[in-house]
Design a protein around this motif. Structure first.
Motif, mmCIF file in Angstrom:
data_model
loop_
_atom_site.group_PDB
_atom_site.id
_atom_site.type_symbol
_atom_site.label_atom_id
_atom_site.label_comp_id
_atom_site.label_asym_id
_atom_site.label_seq_id
_atom_site.Cartn_x
_atom_site.Cartn_y
_atom_site.Cartn_z
ATOM 1 N N VAL A 1 0.840 -1.213 0.000
ATOM 2 C CA VAL A 1 0.000 0.000 0.000
ATOM 3 C C VAL A 1 0.866 1.251 0.000
ATOM 4 O O VAL A 1 0.601 2.204 -0.740
ATOM 5 C CB VAL A 1 -0.943 -0.011 1.222
ATOM 6 C CG1 VAL A 1 -1.649 1.338 1.351
ATOM 7 C CG2 VAL A 1 -1.971 -1.129 1.098
ATOM 8 N N GLN A 2 1.916 1.248 0.810
ATOM 9 C CA GLN A 2 2.786 2.422 0.874
ATOM 10 C C GLN A 2 3.647 2.562 -0.379
ATOM 11 O O GLN A 2 4.008 3.676 -0.760
ATOM 12 C CB GLN A 2 3.654 2.358 2.123
ATOM 13 C CG GLN A 2 2.875 2.665 3.397
ATOM 14 C CD GLN A 2 3.713 2.544 4.648
ATOM 15 O OE1 GLN A 2 4.422 1.568 4.826
ATOM 16 N NE2 GLN A 2 3.620 3.528 5.524
ATOM 17 N N ARG A 3 3.956 1.460 -1.033
ATOM 18 C CA ARG A 3 4.687 1.549 -2.299
ATOM 19 C C ARG A 3 3.845 2.295 -3.336
ATOM 20 O O ARG A 3 4.358 3.116 -4.101
ATOM 21 C CB ARG A 3 5.056 0.154 -2.809
ATOM 22 C CG ARG A 3 6.159 -0.521 -1.988
ATOM 23 C CD ARG A 3 6.370 -1.979 -2.377
ATOM 24 N NE ARG A 3 7.404 -2.573 -1.559
ATOM 25 C CZ ARG A 3 8.661 -2.761 -1.947
ATOM 26 N NH1 ARG A 3 9.030 -2.415 -3.171
ATOM 27 N NH2 ARG A 3 9.549 -3.301 -1.136
ATOM 28 N N LYS A 4 2.550 2.030 -3.330
ATOM 29 C CA LYS A 4 1.658 2.748 -4.243
ATOM 30 C C LYS A 4 1.588 4.228 -3.852
ATOM 31 O O LYS A 4 1.575 5.117 -4.723
ATOM 32 C CB LYS A 4 0.259 2.129 -4.207
ATOM 33 C CG LYS A 4 0.200 0.724 -4.802
ATOM 34 C CD LYS A 4 -1.220 0.156 -4.712
ATOM 35 C CE LYS A 4 -1.275 -1.255 -5.295
ATOM 36 N NZ LYS A 4 -2.634 -1.854 -5.166
ATOM 37 N N GLN A 5 1.548 4.494 -2.550
ATOM 38 C CA GLN A 5 1.512 5.878 -2.082
ATOM 39 C C GLN A 5 2.788 6.620 -2.477
ATOM 40 O O GLN A 5 2.744 7.800 -2.841
ATOM 41 C CB GLN A 5 1.346 5.909 -0.559
ATOM 42 C CG GLN A 5 -0.007 5.432 -0.077
ATOM 43 C CD GLN A 5 -0.077 5.338 1.441
ATOM 44 O OE1 GLN A 5 0.939 5.399 2.135
ATOM 45 N NE2 GLN A 5 -1.281 5.186 1.965
#
Length: 257
Positions: free
Chosen positions: A104-108
């Motif tokens: 999720v944070q990689r997408k963010q």
């Protein structure tokens, strides 16, 4: 049990003053009057004093004889010393994020990089500064190391100066975008060494821009400090240039910090 109103009030005052300090609205040496805070926020002396104590603990406010509380200054030698530490901590955060950052944070992070590109397309230094902060904040959190993230945020606060000071410099936004892409690719590819190198290079590049700005001032006066000289600015350049040449950590699981 909900927190007491007194604590909430002190946090509100601290957050407001912190925002004014980090944005440059309150510059180094500005006096912060306790009675003025009480009048402005319509509070008693206790929450106003607690807010000042919190800012003192963060290194943003200090006390000066016969003046009281003032916005703390940071000498250029202190800034250079902190920059050396910041580069290593940022590099470590990037290294750990390459290893641990959740999907999720990689997408963010990819979205934050796009936000930087959108701001750059508008040639908006202030908007780019905000997007840049978000990019770095996601990496702090993506390291999954709360102690490291707290240290980085505290140091960033202590080294505060208006972001547009950096991004108004010729070519800085363009170079920053290239550096962000290197950091982003390394983290998304799970390449810990490349993430470390890209991030320390990115931070040292920004430090060079800051030192260049100091050296070009008529009297060598930095944004957050009362005194500096061209010689000290040259030392700052030397420090960041050494870092820019790249320093590999000796162990793949840790940085030199």
């Amino acid at each position: 049990m909900p927190p007491s109103p007194r604590i909430n009030l002190s946090d509100k005052i601290r957050a407001a003053l912190e925002a004014e300090i980090t944005s440059g609205q309150l510059v180094a040496g500005s006096r912060i009057d306790e009675q003025a805070l009480m009048d402005r926020f319509e509070v008693s002396r206790t929450p106003a004093r607690e807010a000042l104590l919190q800012l003192m603990s963060a290194g943003l406010v200090t006390t000066v004889p016969r003046q009281g509380a003032v916005v703390a200054s940071l000498s250029l030698p202190e800034y250079v010393a902190m920059l050396e530490i910041l580069m290593e901590l940022e590099g470590l955060a990037a290294r750990l994020s390459a290893r641990r950052m959740p999907a999720v944070q990689r997408k963010q992070l990819a979205l934050a990089d796009q936000a930087c590109r959108d701001a750059a397309a508008k040639d908006d230094a202030e908007l780019y500064g905000a997007a840049n902060r978000s990019f770095h904040e996601i990496i702090y959190d993506g390291s999954l190391n709360e102690v490291l993230a707290r240290q980085l945020r505290a140091m960033r606060l202590r080294m505060r100066h208006p972001q547009r000071t950096l991004f108004d410099r010729p070519g800085r936004i363009r170079n920053s975008l290239v550096e962000h892409k290197q950091v982003l690719d390394a983290i998304l590819n799970g390449d810990e060494d490349a993430a470390y190198r890209a991030m320390t290079g990115h931070i040292s590049s920004g430090g060079n821009v800051y030192a260049d700005a100091i050296a070009s001032m008529p009297h060598g006066v930095p944004v957050a400090a009362p005194v500096a000289t061209p010689e000290v600015a040259a030392d700052a350049l030397a420090v960041t240039e050494r870092a820019a040449r790249g320093r590999k950590p000796t162990d793949k699981s840790t940085s030199k910090a």
